[in-house]
Design a protein around this motif. Structure first.
Motif, PDB file in Angstrom:
ATOM      1  N   ASP A  50       0.858  -1.186   0.000  1.00  0.00           N
ATOM      2  CA  ASP A  50       0.000   0.000   0.000  1.00  0.00           C
ATOM      3  C   ASP A  50       0.890   1.230   0.000  1.00  0.00           C
ATOM      4  O   ASP A  50       2.116   1.122   0.117  1.00  0.00           O
ATOM      5  CB  ASP A  50      -0.990   0.004   1.183  1.00  0.00           C
ATOM      6  N   LYS A  51       0.286   2.408  -0.132  1.00  0.00           N
ATOM      7  CA  LYS A  51       1.115   3.606  -0.295  1.00  0.00           C
ATOM      8  C   LYS A  51       1.882   3.961   0.976  1.00  0.00           C
ATOM      9  O   LYS A  51       2.933   4.587   0.902  1.00  0.00           O
ATOM     10  CB  LYS A  51       0.275   4.784  -0.802  1.00  0.00           C
ATOM     11  N   ARG A  52       1.401   3.523   2.144  1.00  0.00           N
ATOM     12  CA  ARG A  52       2.157   3.773   3.373  1.00  0.00           C
ATOM     13  C   ARG A  52       3.512   3.099   3.331  1.00  0.00           C
ATOM     14  O   ARG A  52       4.495   3.612   3.879  1.00  0.00           O
ATOM     15  CB  ARG A  52       1.387   3.262   4.594  1.00  0.00           C
ATOM     16  N   GLU A  53       3.570   1.921   2.697  1.00  0.00           N
ATOM     17  CA  GLU A  53       4.818   1.162   2.681  1.00  0.00           C
ATOM     18  C   GLU A  53       5.908   1.839   1.860  1.00  0.00           C
ATOM     19  O   GLU A  53       7.085   1.493   2.001  1.00  0.00           O
ATOM     20  CB  GLU A  53       4.577  -0.258   2.195  1.00  0.00           C
ATOM     21  N   ALA A  54       5.538   2.801   1.026  1.00  0.00           N
ATOM     22  CA  ALA A  54       6.565   3.582   0.337  1.00  0.00           C
ATOM     23  C   ALA A  54       7.362   4.414   1.338  1.00  0.00           C
ATOM     24  O   ALA A  54       8.510   4.786   1.069  1.00  0.00           O
ATOM     25  CB  ALA A  54       5.925   4.485  -0.716  1.00  0.00           C
ATOM     26  N   LEU A  55       6.775   4.681   2.498  1.00  0.00           N
ATOM     27  CA  LEU A  55       7.467   5.420   3.564  1.00  0.00           C
ATOM     28  C   LEU A  55       8.091   4.499   4.602  1.00  0.00           C
ATOM     29  O   LEU A  55       9.076   4.854   5.242  1.00  0.00           O
ATOM     30  CB  LEU A  55       6.491   6.370   4.276  1.00  0.00           C
ATOM     31  N   GLN A  59      11.749  -0.848   7.352  1.00  0.00           N
ATOM     32  CA  GLN A  59      11.648  -1.248   8.759  1.00  0.00           C
ATOM     33  C   GLN A  59      12.195  -2.640   9.036  1.00  0.00           C
ATOM     34  O   GLN A  59      12.838  -2.855  10.061  1.00  0.00           O
ATOM     35  CB  GLN A  59      10.188  -1.157   9.226  1.00  0.00           C
ATOM     36  N   GLN A  60      11.962  -3.592   8.138  1.00  0.00           N
ATOM     37  CA  GLN A  60      12.470  -4.950   8.366  1.00  0.00           C
ATOM     38  C   GLN A  60      13.989  -4.973   8.357  1.00  0.00           C
ATOM     39  O   GLN A  60      14.617  -5.659   9.167  1.00  0.00           O
ATOM     40  CB  GLN A  60      11.920  -5.914   7.309  1.00  0.00           C
ATOM     41  N   ARG A  61      14.594  -4.222   7.441  1.00  0.00           N
ATOM     42  CA  ARG A  61      16.057  -4.173   7.382  1.00  0.00           C
ATOM     43  C   ARG A  61      16.624  -3.477   8.617  1.00  0.00           C
ATOM     44  O   ARG A  61      17.678  -3.880   9.133  1.00  0.00           O
ATOM     45  CB  ARG A  61      16.512  -3.474   6.099  1.00  0.00           C
ATOM     46  N   LEU A  62      15.930  -2.456   9.097  1.00  0.00           N
ATOM     47  CA  LEU A  62      16.375  -1.763  10.314  1.00  0.00           C
ATOM     48  C   LEU A  62      16.330  -2.716  11.503  1.00  0.00           C
ATOM     49  O   LEU A  62      17.291  -2.804  12.279  1.00  0.00           O
ATOM     50  CB  LEU A  62      15.502  -0.539  10.575  1.00  0.00           C
ATOM     51  N   ALA A  63      15.237  -3.456  11.643  1.00  0.00           N
ATOM     52  CA  ALA A  63      15.131  -4.428  12.729  1.00  0.00           C
ATOM     53  C   ALA A  63      16.225  -5.481  12.603  1.00  0.00           C
ATOM     54  O   ALA A  63      16.837  -5.892  13.605  1.00  0.00           O
ATOM     55  CB  ALA A  63      13.753  -5.083  12.722  1.00  0.00           C
ATOM     56  N   GLY A  64      16.509  -5.904  11.379  1.00  0.00           N
ATOM     57  CA  GLY A  64      17.575  -6.870  11.157  1.00  0.00           C
ATOM     58  C   GLY A  64      18.927  -6.346  11.607  1.00  0.00           C
ATOM     59  O   GLY A  64      19.746  -7.097  12.169  1.00  0.00           O
ATOM     60  N   ALA A  65      19.173  -5.056  11.378  1.00  0.00           N
ATOM     61  CA  ALA A  65      20.441  -4.455  11.815  1.00  0.00           C
ATOM     62  C   ALA A  65      20.526  -4.426  13.339  1.00  0.00           C
ATOM     63  O   ALA A  65      21.576  -4.726  13.916  1.00  0.00           O
ATOM     64  CB  ALA A  65      20.577  -3.044  11.244  1.00  0.00           C
ATOM     65  N   HIS A 121       3.501   2.074  15.935  1.00  0.00           N
ATOM     66  CA  HIS A 121       3.350   0.615  15.861  1.00  0.00           C
ATOM     67  C   HIS A 121       4.659  -0.052  15.429  1.00  0.00           C
ATOM     68  O   HIS A 121       5.069  -1.070  15.994  1.00  0.00           O
ATOM     69  CB  HIS A 121       2.218   0.259  14.902  1.00  0.00           C
ATOM     70  N   LYS A 122       5.318   0.535  14.433  1.00  0.00           N
ATOM     71  CA  LYS A 122       6.586  -0.015  13.955  1.00  0.00           C
ATOM     72  C   LYS A 122       7.652   0.044  15.051  1.00  0.00           C
ATOM     73  O   LYS A 122       8.446  -0.890  15.206  1.00  0.00           O
ATOM     74  CB  LYS A 122       7.066   0.739  12.711  1.00  0.00           C
ATOM     75  N   LEU A 123       7.687   1.138  15.820  1.00  0.00           N
ATOM     76  CA  LEU A 123       8.653   1.243  16.914  1.00  0.00           C
ATOM     77  C   LEU A 123       8.350   0.232  18.015  1.00  0.00           C
ATOM     78  O   LEU A 123       9.267  -0.348  18.606  1.00  0.00           O
ATOM     79  CB  LEU A 123       8.680   2.668  17.472  1.00  0.00           C
ATOM     80  N   GLU A 125       6.942  -2.679  17.506  1.00  0.00           N
ATOM     81  CA  GLU A 125       7.398  -3.957  16.952  1.00  0.00           C
ATOM     82  C   GLU A 125       8.916  -4.095  17.072  1.00  0.00           C
ATOM     83  O   GLU A 125       9.434  -5.172  17.369  1.00  0.00           O
ATOM     84  CB  GLU A 125       6.997  -4.072  15.478  1.00  0.00           C
ATOM     85  N   LEU A 126       9.631  -2.993  16.843  1.00  0.00           N
ATOM     86  CA  LEU A 126      11.088  -3.014  16.960  1.00  0.00           C
ATOM     87  C   LEU A 126      11.502  -3.319  18.394  1.00  0.00           C
ATOM     88  O   LEU A 126      12.379  -4.161  18.635  1.00  0.00           O
ATOM     89  CB  LEU A 126      11.672  -1.673  16.500  1.00  0.00           C
ATOM     90  N   ALA A 127      10.857  -2.670  19.367  1.00  0.00           N
ATOM     91  CA  ALA A 127      11.167  -2.928  20.775  1.00  0.00           C
ATOM     92  C   ALA A 127      10.893  -4.380  21.135  1.00  0.00           C
ATOM     93  O   ALA A 127      11.672  -5.019  21.856  1.00  0.00           O
ATOM     94  CB  ALA A 127      10.372  -1.989  21.676  1.00  0.00           C
ATOM     95  N   SER A 128       9.809  -4.928  20.624  1.00  0.00           N
ATOM     96  CA  SER A 128       9.473  -6.328  20.882  1.00  0.00           C
ATOM     97  C   SER A 128      10.531  -7.259  20.298  1.00  0.00           C
ATOM     98  O   SER A 128      10.964  -8.227  20.938  1.00  0.00           O
ATOM     99  CB  SER A 128       8.097  -6.641  20.295  1.00  0.00           C
ATOM    100  N   ALA A 129      10.982  -6.961  19.071  1.00  0.00           N
ATOM    101  CA  ALA A 129      12.010  -7.788  18.429  1.00  0.00           C
ATOM    102  C   ALA A 129      13.333  -7.716  19.193  1.00  0.00           C
ATOM    103  O   ALA A 129      14.016  -8.731  19.372  1.00  0.00           O
ATOM    104  CB  ALA A 129      12.206  -7.343  16.980  1.00  0.00           C
ATOM    105  N   VAL A 130      13.698  -6.515  19.650  1.00  0.00           N
ATOM    106  CA  VAL A 130      14.939  -6.356  20.418  1.00  0.00           C
ATOM    107  C   VAL A 130      14.824  -7.105  21.744  1.00  0.00           C
ATOM    108  O   VAL A 130      15.763  -7.781  22.177  1.00  0.00           O
ATOM    109  CB  VAL A 130      15.276  -4.867  20.628  1.00  0.00           C
ATOM    110  N   GLY A 131      13.666  -7.007  22.393  1.00  0.00           N
ATOM    111  CA  GLY A 131      13.455  -7.750  23.634  1.00  0.00           C
ATOM    112  C   GLY A 131      13.599  -9.247  23.426  1.00  0.00           C
ATOM    113  O   GLY A 131      14.251  -9.940  24.221  1.00  0.00           O
ATOM    114  N   ASP A 132      13.020  -9.760  22.328  1.00  0.00           N
ATOM    115  CA  ASP A 132      13.158 -11.185  22.013  1.00  0.00           C
ATOM    116  C   ASP A 132      14.625 -11.552  21.787  1.00  0.00           C
ATOM    117  O   ASP A 132      15.098 -12.596  22.241  1.00  0.00           O
ATOM    118  CB  ASP A 132      12.351 -11.542  20.762  1.00  0.00           C
TER     119      ASP A 132
END
Length: 197
Positions: A50-55, A59-65, A121-123, A125-132
């Protein structure tokens, strides 16, 4: 037959940001974004759901880093030390030449409530991934959640400083400064508590 169009994704992202900034996010359609760079709406949706994803595409690559930084921290590193390593790894996503783009992107997000909600929401999700990631490294609760949430807060504060007008410091430098300030606040708070040193 689908024709390969080199650079289409980057061109669509750049066009989307420009149109969102000049016309408004809600007023801009995916078809208009695609047409502005000579592509079809179908091509847009091959690259973005969707058009939001252009912005929010990175996020997935950032979480991966972040997770790679956690994983690379030496055994025995404290939870906040691991978070510091994660922040350093993530800083590579914010080279100086990206600052102008990031500044404009944040301006679009700040003007649009639905995008602000998406960013929060994305932030989260990032905090949750870092916690995991911290828990996988053997960090117990509540330390894992405290460190993860603190790290993402540091990231958010540093990012806002990094995109500030006239700012020249690197993202890595700003994050380290904010992390030191957090440590100083936590240390002062602990010293002021009953039983603190």
């Amino acid at each position: 037959m689908v024709r390969w169009d080199p650079g289409a994704r980057d061109r669509l992202q750049a066009a989307a940001l420009e149109l969102f900034a000049t016309r408004g996010f809600e007023e801009t359609t995916a078809a208009e974004i695609a047409a502005s760079v000579g592509l079809t709406e179908r091509t847009f949706f091959r690259h973005f759901s969707d058009k939001r994803e252009a912005l929010f595409d990175g996020q997935q690559r950032l979480a991966g880093a972040f997770l790679a930084g956690l994983g690379d921290a030496p055994t025995g590193t404290s939870p906040m030390g691991m978070v510091g390593a994660a922040l350093d790894a993530a800083a590579a996503f914010f080279p100086d030449e990206r600052r102008s783009y990031s500044r404009q992107r944040q301006l679009v997000i700040s003007r649009t409530p639905s995008l602000l909600e998406r960013e929060r929401h994305k932030l989260a999700e990032l905090a949750s991934a870092v916690g995991d990631g911290l828990r996988r490294r053997g960090v117990p609760e509540p330390a894992a959640t405290l460190a993860a949430e603190s790290g993402v807060t540091v990231f958010g504060i540093a990012f806002q400083q990094w995109i500030g007008e006239g700012e020249r410091r690197s993202m890595a430098e700003i994050q380290r400064t904010v992390l030191r300030e957090l440590a100083a606040v936590a240390s002062a708070g602990a010293a002021g508590e009953p039983g603190g040193s």
